[in-house]
Write a protein that holds these residues in place. Structure first.
Motif, PDB file in Angstrom:
ATOM      1  N   THR A 460     -32.909 -23.755 -46.608  1.00 38.66           N
ATOM      2  CA  THR A 460     -32.131 -25.030 -46.841  1.00 38.66           C
ATOM      3  C   THR A 460     -33.971 -25.828 -45.893  1.00 38.66           C
ATOM      4  O   THR A 460     -33.857 -25.440 -45.404  1.00 38.66           O
ATOM      5  CB  THR A 460     -31.286 -25.121 -45.523  1.00 38.66           C
ATOM      6  N   ASP A 461     -33.894 -26.418 -46.689  1.00 38.20           N
ATOM      7  CA  ASP A 461     -34.939 -27.556 -46.815  1.00 38.20           C
ATOM      8  C   ASP A 461     -35.304 -27.065 -44.665  1.00 38.20           C
ATOM      9  O   ASP A 461     -34.241 -28.719 -44.782  1.00 38.20           O
ATOM     10  CB  ASP A 461     -34.951 -28.774 -47.496  1.00 38.20           C
ATOM     11  N   ALA A 463     -35.980 -30.390 -43.403  1.00 39.92           N
ATOM     12  CA  ALA A 463     -35.200 -32.233 -43.306  1.00 39.92           C
ATOM     13  C   ALA A 463     -34.204 -31.992 -43.282  1.00 39.92           C
ATOM     14  O   ALA A 463     -33.642 -32.249 -42.824  1.00 39.92           O
ATOM     15  CB  ALA A 463     -36.552 -32.952 -44.408  1.00 39.92           C
ATOM     16  N   GLU A 464     -33.466 -31.152 -44.446  1.00 43.51           N
ATOM     17  CA  GLU A 464     -32.231 -31.661 -45.001  1.00 43.51           C
ATOM     18  C   GLU A 464     -31.058 -30.689 -43.217  1.00 43.51           C
ATOM     19  O   GLU A 464     -30.617 -30.974 -43.056  1.00 43.51           O
ATOM     20  CB  GLU A 464     -31.435 -30.788 -46.069  1.00 43.51           C
ATOM     21  N   GLU A 467     -31.616 -32.483 -40.753  1.00 47.82           N
ATOM     22  CA  GLU A 467     -30.385 -33.554 -40.410  1.00 47.82           C
ATOM     23  C   GLU A 467     -28.366 -33.341 -40.163  1.00 47.82           C
ATOM     24  O   GLU A 467     -27.512 -33.973 -39.953  1.00 47.82           O
ATOM     25  CB  GLU A 467     -30.523 -34.395 -41.733  1.00 47.82           C
ATOM     26  N   ARG A 468     -28.548 -31.590 -40.751  1.00 45.58           N
ATOM     27  CA  ARG A 468     -27.520 -31.188 -40.741  1.00 45.58           C
ATOM     28  C   ARG A 468     -27.219 -30.760 -38.886  1.00 45.58           C
ATOM     29  O   ARG A 468     -25.642 -30.453 -39.176  1.00 45.58           O
ATOM     30  CB  ARG A 468     -27.594 -29.904 -42.060  1.00 45.58           C
TER      31      ARG A 468
END
Length: 764
Positions: A460-461, A463-464, A467-468
């Motif tokens: 997973t990136d 930044a993502e 956020e998650r």
């Protein structure tokens, strides 16, 4: 004065014959060694008795070096401003060390004070420090973001906040993270190795007096292109900062190319500094201003310099291209983050404010006992009955304690026991795992109010991913809102795989999570939540939860063996969590490898596969002849959890290959646990974690119990108990939340170290 050695006498005679400032000092020492008194020496040399006494004392205290380095008042011929700045920032007492710095460097107090004003380091400065490069850096709050070194030049990359204005009120000590002289000395040695490896070497000045590396004009052009590429890469990697390339040294006639589109500004070091002292000053300024700029950042830089120096003979045009991780998460003052909805503040940081050590002692006594009378509290703690009554009354008024049903006494009036009010405080815990994110809200009794989870993949990136994690935390808090009093919400604990740099909130090299390596996770999450956020290694967090929820069953020293993606250890010793100097105590893999004799040819302990149960157990079972469960084969990779659970179920059902696989891993873990028992002299080991499932629990308990009781050196003096954890499968998440309770309510004397990031408002 004692007799002079022949070597020292010869040196002093040479100084005496050469004349100049050193001649008088040498004559004083030589005459004193011949037995002359100060008055006679003064008369012979035509100097004051004070001068004679000064040099005799300097010789006695510091020898030859003491004579060479004369402390004197007045302005010397050259003053290195950067050296003054470094000594000021790193000296004990910080901003109040001007006079000691002046004495140490042989400068007048006025000179040091003037330099401090020029750099804006005086205690009464309203603005943050200023760096007087040429031209000056346009803002305060400076980070060291990179270093480029090739055979022609060296460029320091500094970062400042975007936008006008200065922030803060001067450098602030980042408790526990300020680098020391050892780190600066290590960087000096690494730089010396780099300069020795470069053609012609470099000199301690603003420019290096040497020609370009081999290859003539073409070689110089190639190096300039390499630097331009580096600066462009830096601009792409750090878009949230204004970047400034400060030339430390370059070859005669050399220039630093500006990257396209003016992505950063070019500067030279201050006129009254050398490149070496300026580099030290920038590092000192960064480390004393920012907790994220920890020792680890500069140890990484030193390692990069050493790698470059070692590789020079094989790659003659190679360059140091060090860039640190992004610090965007530390720029919260510049913007209002997209975080919880305005009505979901959860900022009750100062509502529970414990006024004394004795209050924490009473709370701890009540917590361990469950319910207890005031008289029993006084008996157990040694406090007077009056003190206990006063403290209990205060805690009852604030809702931290509640009264239970009265007990009938054999004589006198009935006694009313007290217990903790579970609803008095809550905390959110988040556990980050390569396959799943878990969040729980627990109350002061350790009861789970609500729990949520979310799958995640290791690619997973970043930044993502952040956020998650933040979204999961917000959803869990929203779900718990009806049961949680906002004024009693203490904050958020985050459990992550180690190793972790707690000081900078950075996950360094998480297993199976390479995409998130060097991610400043703690400070990125702080952008999303207006409450305290603490970070712990998952095994340490699990130990905190075990201690808090286990009550009197865990009221002694123990080691928590955490079976996750890897086996880690949380240590509770001498009444507190033991984290170690870098908060990474309890790394279990190397200890286990040494115990098993798994050491490579270079002497490095190997990565023991048994210390990764979800991978090793299925592989061993399949190699032992177990039929592969549906959808599971050798090297299951991301399906290792399903494979592990399937093998555990088969082992519990009596499958010989599955049982042998689990037992083999348990034996290996037991050998590592044996090392812990002998090293720490403990008599309790707790087993838990997501892969300590009911199906395999008896295998681990039996094998580890046998090993730690049959083989220890002091086995005749103690019986080691091996027990399952009182925590659920969400051990790390529950433990992460418990770290807030531990930081708030565990009795400590003021001045003892608290977990990094603990709020100063939650006093003990």
């Amino acid at each position: 004065m004692g007799a002079l050695s022949a070597e020292h006498r010869a040196v002093l005679r040479r100084w005496e014959a050469a004349g100049g400032a050193l001649a008088t000092r040498a004559s004083v020492v030589l005459l004193a060694a011949d037995g002359l008194r100060d008055a006679e020496i003064s008369r012979r040399l035509g100097v004051s008795r004070q001068t004679v006494g000064t040099w005799r004392q300097r010789w006695t205290s510091a020898g030859i070096d003491g004579l060479e380095q004369r402390p004197r008042t007045g302005r010397p011929a050259t003053v290195d401003e950067a050296e003054v700045v470094t000594r000021t920032l790193l000296a004990p007492g910080g901003s109040g060390a001007s006079r000691s710095v002046a004495r140490e460097l042989g400068l007048s107090h006025a000179t040091v004070a003037g330099i401090r004003r020029r750099w804006r380091l005086t205690p009464d400065e309203a603005a943050a420090p200023s760096v007087p490069t040429r031209p000056p850096l346009p803002g305060a709050d400076v980070w060291v973001m990179g270093l480029y070194v090739d055979p022609e030049r060296a460029v320091l990359l500094a970062g400042t906040r975007r936008g006008a204005g200065h922030h803060g009120g001067g450098p602030r000590a980042a408790g526990g993270t300020v680098i020391g002289a050892d780190v600066l000395a290590g960087l000096d040695r690494a730089l010396d190795a780099v300069l020795a490896a470069a053609p012609g070497g470099a000199t301690d000045g603003a420019a290096a007096e040497r020609g370009p590396a081999g290859g003539g004009a073409a070689g110089a052009a190639s190096l300039r292109d390499g630097l331009a590429d580096y600066l462009a890469e830096a601009s792409r990697s750090h878009p949230d900062l204004l970047l400034h390339a400060v030339t430390l040294w370059d070859a005669p006639g050399g220039t630093v190319p500006a990257p396209p589109d003016g992505l950063l500004t070019l500067h030279r070091i201050p006129a009254r500094s050398t490149w070496r002292t300026f580099l030290r000053a920038m590092i000192a300024l960064d480390s004393t201003s920012h907790p994220e700029s920890s020792r680890r950042v500069y140890l990484d830089l030193a390692a990069e310099l050493k790698r470059y120096a070692a590789a020079r003979q094989d790659r003659p045009c190679a360059a140091v291209r060090w860039l640190r991780e992004n610090v965007a998460g530390h720029l919260r003052a510049e913007h209002t983050p997209d975080g919880p909805a305005p009505n979901l503040s959860w900022s009750g940081v100062n509502q529970i404010d414990l006024g004394s050590f004795n209050e924490c002692v009473v709370i701890e006594t009540v917590r361990l006992s469950g319910t207890i009378t005031r008289g029993e509290i006084a008996h157990r703690t040694g406090l007077t009955q009056q003190s206990v009554s006063r403290i209990a009354r205060s805690l009852l008024d604030r809702g931290i304690l509640i009264e239970d049903a009265q007990r009938r006494a054999t004589s006198g009036k009935p006694r009313t026991p007290v217990r903790l009010s579970g609803t008095a405080a809550h905390a959110l815990g988040i556990h980050i795992d390569p396959e799943v994110l878990t969040a729980v809200v627990i109350d002061l009794d350790g009861a789970i109010v609500c729990t949520r989870s979310s799958p995640v993949t290791a690619d997973t990136d970043p930044a993502e991913f952040v956020e998650r994690v933040a979204a999961l935390g917000r959803e869990t808090l929203a779900q718990a809102r009806g049961a949680v009093r906002e004024e009693g919400f203490l904050g958020i604990g985050v459990a992550v795989p180690g190793p972790v740099d707690i000081a900078s909130g950075t996950v360094l090299g998480p297993p199976l999570m390479s995409a998130w390596g060097d991610l400043p996770l703690l400070y990125l999450l702080k952008d999303h939540f207006p409450c305290p956020v603490l970070m712990e290694k998952d095994s340490t967090a699990a130990a905190a939860g075990e201690r808090w929820i286990g009550r009197d069953r865990r009221a002694r020293d123990f080691a928590y063996l955490y079976l996750g993606t890897g086996v880690g250890t949380g240590l509770y010793l001498n009444g507190d969590l033991y984290r170690g100097i870098s908060s990474n105590a309890g790394e279990f893999g190397q200890l286990c490898a040494i115990a098993l004799g798994r050491v490579g040819k270079d002497g490095r302990p190997e990565m023991v596969p048994e210390c990764n149960p979800p991978v090793s157990v299925p592989d061993l079972a399949l190699r032992g002849g177990m039929r592969a469960p549906d959808g599971v084969g050798p090297g299951a990779g991301s399906g290792s959890t399903a494979a592990y659970l399937a093998v555990g179920e088969a082992a519990a059902a009596g499958d010989p290959a599955a049982a042998a696989a689990v037992r083999e891993v348990a034996q290996a873990v037991g050998r590592g646990a044996l090392g812990l028992v002998d090293l720490l002299d403990i008599d309790l080991i707790v087993l838990g974690g997501p892969f300590f499932t009911p199906d395999v629990a008896d295998f681990y308990l039996d094998e580890i119990t046998r090993t730690v009781n049959e083989f220890p050196t002091a086995r005749r003096l103690r019986r080691v108990e091996v027990e399952p954890s009182v925590l659920s499968a969400e051990a790390a998440a529950v433990g992460a939340a418990s770290t807030l309770f531990h930081a708030t309510f565990t009795p400590r004397l003021r001045g003892e170290r608290r977990p990094p990031g603990a709020s100063g408002g939650l006093r003990a």
